[in-house]
Design a protein around this motif. Structure first.
Motif, PDB file in Angstrom:
ATOM      1  N   TYR A  96      12.244  12.491 -11.696  1.00 29.87           N
ATOM      2  CA  TYR A  96      12.077  12.256 -10.083  1.00 29.87           C
ATOM      3  C   TYR A  96      10.225  11.948  -9.803  1.00 29.87           C
ATOM      4  O   TYR A  96      10.493  10.589  -9.019  1.00 29.87           O
ATOM      5  CB  TYR A  96      11.805  13.885  -8.976  1.00 29.87           C
ATOM      6  CG  TYR A  96      10.636  12.852  -7.668  1.00 29.87           C
ATOM      7  CD1 TYR A  96      11.326  12.984  -6.835  1.00 29.87           C
ATOM      8  CD2 TYR A  96       9.713  14.424  -7.667  1.00 29.87           C
ATOM      9  CE1 TYR A  96      10.255  12.975  -5.364  1.00 29.87           C
ATOM     10  CE2 TYR A  96       8.448  14.321  -6.482  1.00 29.87           C
ATOM     11  CZ  TYR A  96       9.097  13.498  -5.448  1.00 29.87           C
ATOM     12  OH  TYR A  96       8.576  13.318  -4.475  1.00 29.87           O
ATOM     13  N   LEU A  97       8.676  12.056 -10.894  1.00 30.86           N
ATOM     14  CA  LEU A  97       8.416  11.424 -11.223  1.00 30.86           C
ATOM     15  C   LEU A  97       8.310  10.144 -11.393  1.00 30.86           C
ATOM     16  O   LEU A  97       7.835   9.200 -11.158  1.00 30.86           O
ATOM     17  CB  LEU A  97       7.153  12.348 -11.651  1.00 30.86           C
ATOM     18  CG  LEU A  97       6.834  14.005 -11.284  1.00 30.86           C
ATOM     19  CD1 LEU A  97       5.530  14.189 -11.952  1.00 30.86           C
ATOM     20  CD2 LEU A  97       5.747  13.099  -9.633  1.00 30.86           C
ATOM     21  N   ILE A  98       8.953  10.217 -12.641  1.00 30.07           N
ATOM     22  CA  ILE A  98       9.717   8.671 -13.341  1.00 30.07           C
ATOM     23  C   ILE A  98       9.816   7.717 -12.132  1.00 30.07           C
ATOM     24  O   ILE A  98       9.076   6.490 -12.037  1.00 30.07           O
ATOM     25  CB  ILE A  98      11.005   8.819 -14.413  1.00 30.07           C
ATOM     26  CG1 ILE A  98       9.870   9.661 -15.638  1.00 30.07           C
ATOM     27  CG2 ILE A  98      10.964   7.571 -14.909  1.00 30.07           C
ATOM     28  CD1 ILE A  98      11.074   9.753 -17.244  1.00 30.07           C
ATOM     29  N   ILE A  99      10.648   8.295 -11.163  1.00 26.91           N
ATOM     30  CA  ILE A  99      11.278   7.395 -10.269  1.00 26.91           C
ATOM     31  C   ILE A  99      10.168   6.881  -9.298  1.00 26.91           C
ATOM     32  O   ILE A  99       9.883   5.193  -8.692  1.00 26.91           O
ATOM     33  CB  ILE A  99      12.059   8.107  -9.477  1.00 26.91           C
ATOM     34  CG1 ILE A  99      12.926   7.739 -10.222  1.00 26.91           C
ATOM     35  CG2 ILE A  99      12.726   7.285  -7.962  1.00 26.91           C
ATOM     36  CD1 ILE A  99      14.789   9.094  -9.435  1.00 26.91           C
TER      37      ILE A  99
ATOM     38  N   ALA B  99       0.952  -1.662  -0.198  1.00 26.75           N
ATOM     39  CA  ALA B  99       0.694  -0.091  -0.671  1.00 26.75           C
ATOM     40  C   ALA B  99       1.215   1.223   0.120  1.00 26.75           C
ATOM     41  O   ALA B  99       1.052   2.352  -0.943  1.00 26.75           O
ATOM     42  CB  ALA B  99      -1.132   0.130   0.979  1.00 26.75           C
ATOM     43  N   MET B 100       1.956   1.135   0.784  1.00 26.10           N
ATOM     44  CA  MET B 100       3.035   2.011   0.714  1.00 26.10           C
ATOM     45  C   MET B 100       3.626   2.844  -0.385  1.00 26.10           C
ATOM     46  O   MET B 100       3.406   3.518  -1.507  1.00 26.10           O
ATOM     47  CB  MET B 100       4.247   1.923   1.694  1.00 26.10           C
ATOM     48  CG  MET B 100       3.470   2.591   3.459  1.00 26.10           C
ATOM     49  SD  MET B 100       5.293   1.597   4.563  1.00 26.10           S
ATOM     50  CE  MET B 100       6.010   3.474   3.294  1.00 26.10           C
ATOM     51  N   GLY B 101       4.147   2.177  -0.781  1.00 24.33           N
ATOM     52  CA  GLY B 101       4.401   1.833  -2.491  1.00 24.33           C
ATOM     53  C   GLY B 101       3.663   2.346  -3.333  1.00 24.33           C
ATOM     54  O   GLY B 101       4.005   3.094  -4.434  1.00 24.33           O
ATOM     55  N   ALA B 102       2.234   1.425  -3.559  1.00 19.47           N
ATOM     56  CA  ALA B 102       1.574   1.994  -4.592  1.00 19.47           C
ATOM     57  C   ALA B 102       0.780   3.495  -4.543  1.00 19.47           C
ATOM     58  O   ALA B 102       0.295   3.673  -5.165  1.00 19.47           O
ATOM     59  CB  ALA B 102       0.023   0.979  -4.488  1.00 19.47           C
ATOM     60  N   ARG B 103       1.171   3.931  -2.959  1.00 17.80           N
ATOM     61  CA  ARG B 103       0.798   5.263  -3.117  1.00 17.80           C
ATOM     62  C   ARG B 103       1.957   6.441  -3.251  1.00 17.80           C
ATOM     63  O   ARG B 103       2.089   8.253  -3.400  1.00 17.80           O
ATOM     64  CB  ARG B 103       0.703   5.979  -1.192  1.00 17.80           C
ATOM     65  CG  ARG B 103      -0.821   5.407  -1.320  1.00 17.80           C
ATOM     66  CD  ARG B 103      -1.000   6.724  -0.030  1.00 17.80           C
ATOM     67  NE  ARG B 103      -2.041   7.442  -0.675  1.00 17.80           N
ATOM     68  CZ  ARG B 103      -1.917   8.660  -0.582  1.00 17.80           C
ATOM     69  NH1 ARG B 103      -1.765   8.773   1.289  1.00 17.80           N
ATOM     70  NH2 ARG B 103      -2.653   9.712  -1.065  1.00 17.80           N
ATOM     71  N   PHE B 104       2.868   6.213  -3.485  1.00 19.06           N
ATOM     72  CA  PHE B 104       4.043   6.820  -4.515  1.00 19.06           C
ATOM     73  C   PHE B 104       3.582   7.796  -4.999  1.00 19.06           C
ATOM     74  O   PHE B 104       4.085   9.042  -5.711  1.00 19.06           O
ATOM     75  CB  PHE B 104       5.460   6.038  -3.823  1.00 19.06           C
ATOM     76  CG  PHE B 104       6.006   6.035  -3.022  1.00 19.06           C
ATOM     77  CD1 PHE B 104       7.159   6.798  -2.623  1.00 19.06           C
ATOM     78  CD2 PHE B 104       5.724   5.039  -1.611  1.00 19.06           C
ATOM     79  CE1 PHE B 104       8.455   6.430  -1.741  1.00 19.06           C
ATOM     80  CE2 PHE B 104       6.573   5.534  -0.579  1.00 19.06           C
ATOM     81  CZ  PHE B 104       7.448   5.731   0.111  1.00 19.06           C
ATOM     82  N   ALA B 105       3.798   7.190  -6.696  1.00 20.55           N
ATOM     83  CA  ALA B 105       3.628   7.705  -8.071  1.00 20.55           C
ATOM     84  C   ALA B 105       2.255   8.991  -7.858  1.00 20.55           C
ATOM     85  O   ALA B 105       2.060   9.602  -7.882  1.00 20.55           O
ATOM     86  CB  ALA B 105       3.177   7.026  -8.984  1.00 20.55           C
ATOM     87  N   GLU B 106       1.444   8.233  -7.159  1.00 19.45           N
ATOM     88  CA  GLU B 106      -0.141   8.708  -6.958  1.00 19.45           C
ATOM     89  C   GLU B 106       0.197  10.297  -6.365  1.00 19.45           C
ATOM     90  O   GLU B 106      -0.722  11.207  -6.894  1.00 19.45           O
ATOM     91  CB  GLU B 106      -1.356   7.539  -6.531  1.00 19.45           C
ATOM     92  CG  GLU B 106      -2.128   8.885  -6.116  1.00 19.45           C
ATOM     93  CD  GLU B 106      -2.592   9.163  -4.685  1.00 19.45           C
ATOM     94  OE1 GLU B 106      -2.913   9.907  -4.600  1.00 19.45           O
ATOM     95  OE2 GLU B 106      -2.037   8.292  -3.507  1.00 19.45           O
TER      96      GLU B 106
END
Length: 424
Positions: free
Chosen positions: A401-404, A240-247
């Protein structure tokens, strides 16, 4: 009252309450980009003042995990409804307090200290509110409709943003600049007390989650939900944490950082940028439920992965469009960005809720959701501003940064199980 009428009433109440809470939260985001640097950090140069203002904004994001832990604990023990009432009260009173604050010229260093304190309270409130609001919708829903129902709670975010941005834009356009900076900026924050009254009236009238009520009757609650989450669901918290990074990072770059970039680097007026955010938020309100519905049909993972992929693909074109210095191009950039964001945000509420069992669902969903907030959304405007400064005003490091962030989210969601047909 029939089950369907009860469900619609709960979803509507969650949507309205969430809209009010995000209105409060986004007022601060907008003001941190346009106002607070000039009022609370007057001894700094403009760029440093903007970064300091964004740093106080980030305080709210760092408070959100704590709010998620505290209210998640009591939400899993005492119920969802009581926590929703408490968090709404906290947000409304903190927002009203910000509207009463003295500025740096009036109170010196005490002014930014009080600002940070109230922002921290806002962060606690919104950190606890999200989990309860989405669980009320998810736990009243049936398999095959949970994504759609919970997405209406998520749709409260663009409406909150729409209201906050719209009020700021309207007041700044009708009140002379000098008067707006002197007192006009306070009005949107003071109005929050009226919205608080509306939200409290609505939330006090809804029923508790039937899934939680059943768990209470069967003594299936737990004394320490957060410990059980850490022991039984550590992988799902990380997913869940990782899923939020880009969003989360993408959202605050295209709605908060864009206010700084488009006005200071691309030559747009404040009003033009706020108008673009208004248009994009209006479109997003209708798009979020579509992606929630789509996740009920084809699954949470495919929809979420598609949105994440487009974050990476759109990172550079977003800034190319803004740099065209055309109002139409700016509208397209922000609107397309928010549509892409919706593909992740629409399924997210149901997706995260379905990762955890009833005994710890409030704590688990809140923890996974809110732990990423300071690292992604909270730092995004600050990191983007710093990258812009280091590159001499070039936006390409922000795009990288957004791509990462997108790569991190792709990995996290790819590792998740599909949950759309999972029984609660």
């Amino acid at each position: 009252m029939s089950d369907s009428n009860s469900t619609r009433r709960v979803v509507l109440a969650s949507f309205i309450g969430t809209t009010i809470e995000w209105y409060d939260f986004f007022l601060y985001v907008t003001a941190s980009a346009l106002v607070f640097g000039k009022l609370f950090f007057t001894t700094m140069d403009p760029l440093a003042a903007t970064m300091a203002s964004f740093a106080t904004n980030a305080v709210g994001f760092f408070a959100r995990p704590l709010g998620g832990i505290v209210f998640g604990h009591f939400g899993d023990k005492l119920g969802r409804k009581s926590m929703l009432v408490t968090t709404l009260m906290m947000m409304g009173l903190a927002t009203f307090g910000i509207g009463l604050l003295p500025t740096y010229d009036q109170a010196g260093i005490l002014a930014p200290i009080l600002l940070v304190t109230l922002r921290f309270i806002q962060g606690l409130g919104v950190g606890g509110e999200w989990g309860g609001a989405v669980l009320m919708a998810v736990e009243h829903g049936k398999p095959g409709q949970r994504g759609f129902l919970a997405s209406w709670v998520q749709a409260g975010v663009p409406i909150g943003l729409l209201l906050a941005t719209g009020v700021f834009r309207t007041l700044s356009s009708v009140i002379p600049e000098e008067s707006f900076m002197a007192w006009g900026w306070r009005i949107p924050f003071l109005v929050g007390i009226l919205l608080l009254g509306v939200g409290m009236f609505i939330r006090l009238r809804i029923l508790e989650s039937p899934v939680f009520t059943e768990a209470q009757k069967s003594s299936s609650t737990t004394e320490m939900p957060i410990l059980e989450v850490i022991r039984k669901y550590p992988r799902n918290v990380l997913i869940a944490m990782g899923a939020r990074f880009a969003e989360n990072a993408f959202f605050y770059v295209i709605t908060a950082f864009v206010l700084t970039y488009a006005t200071q680097q691309a030559g747009f007026s404040k009003d033009q940028v706020l108008q673009a955010v208004l248009i994009g938020s209006s479109v997003q309100f209708f798009v979020i439920p579509f992606f929630g519905w789509l996740s009920d049909r084809v699954g949470r993972r495919p929809v979420y992965l598609g949105g994440t992929l487009f974050v990476g693909l759109f990172a550079f074109p977003f800034f190319w469009l803004v740099d065209l210095r055309s109002t139409d191009a700016l509208w397209i950039a922000v609107t397309v960005g928010l549509i892409i964001h919706s593909a992740m945000y629409g399924p997210q509420a149901a997706f995260f809720s379905e990762l955890f069992g009833t005994r710890v669902r409030y704590s688990g969903a809140s923890l996974g959701y809110q732990l990423a907030s300071p690292l992604a959304g909270g730092l995004a405007p600050l990191i983007a501003t710093a990258l812009l400064d280091q590159s001499g005003g070039k936006p390409w490091p922000v795009a990288v940064y957004l791509i990462i962030m997108a790569v991190i989210t792709l990995v996290a969601v790819w590792m998740a199980e599909e949950t759309n047909e999972k029984s609660l």
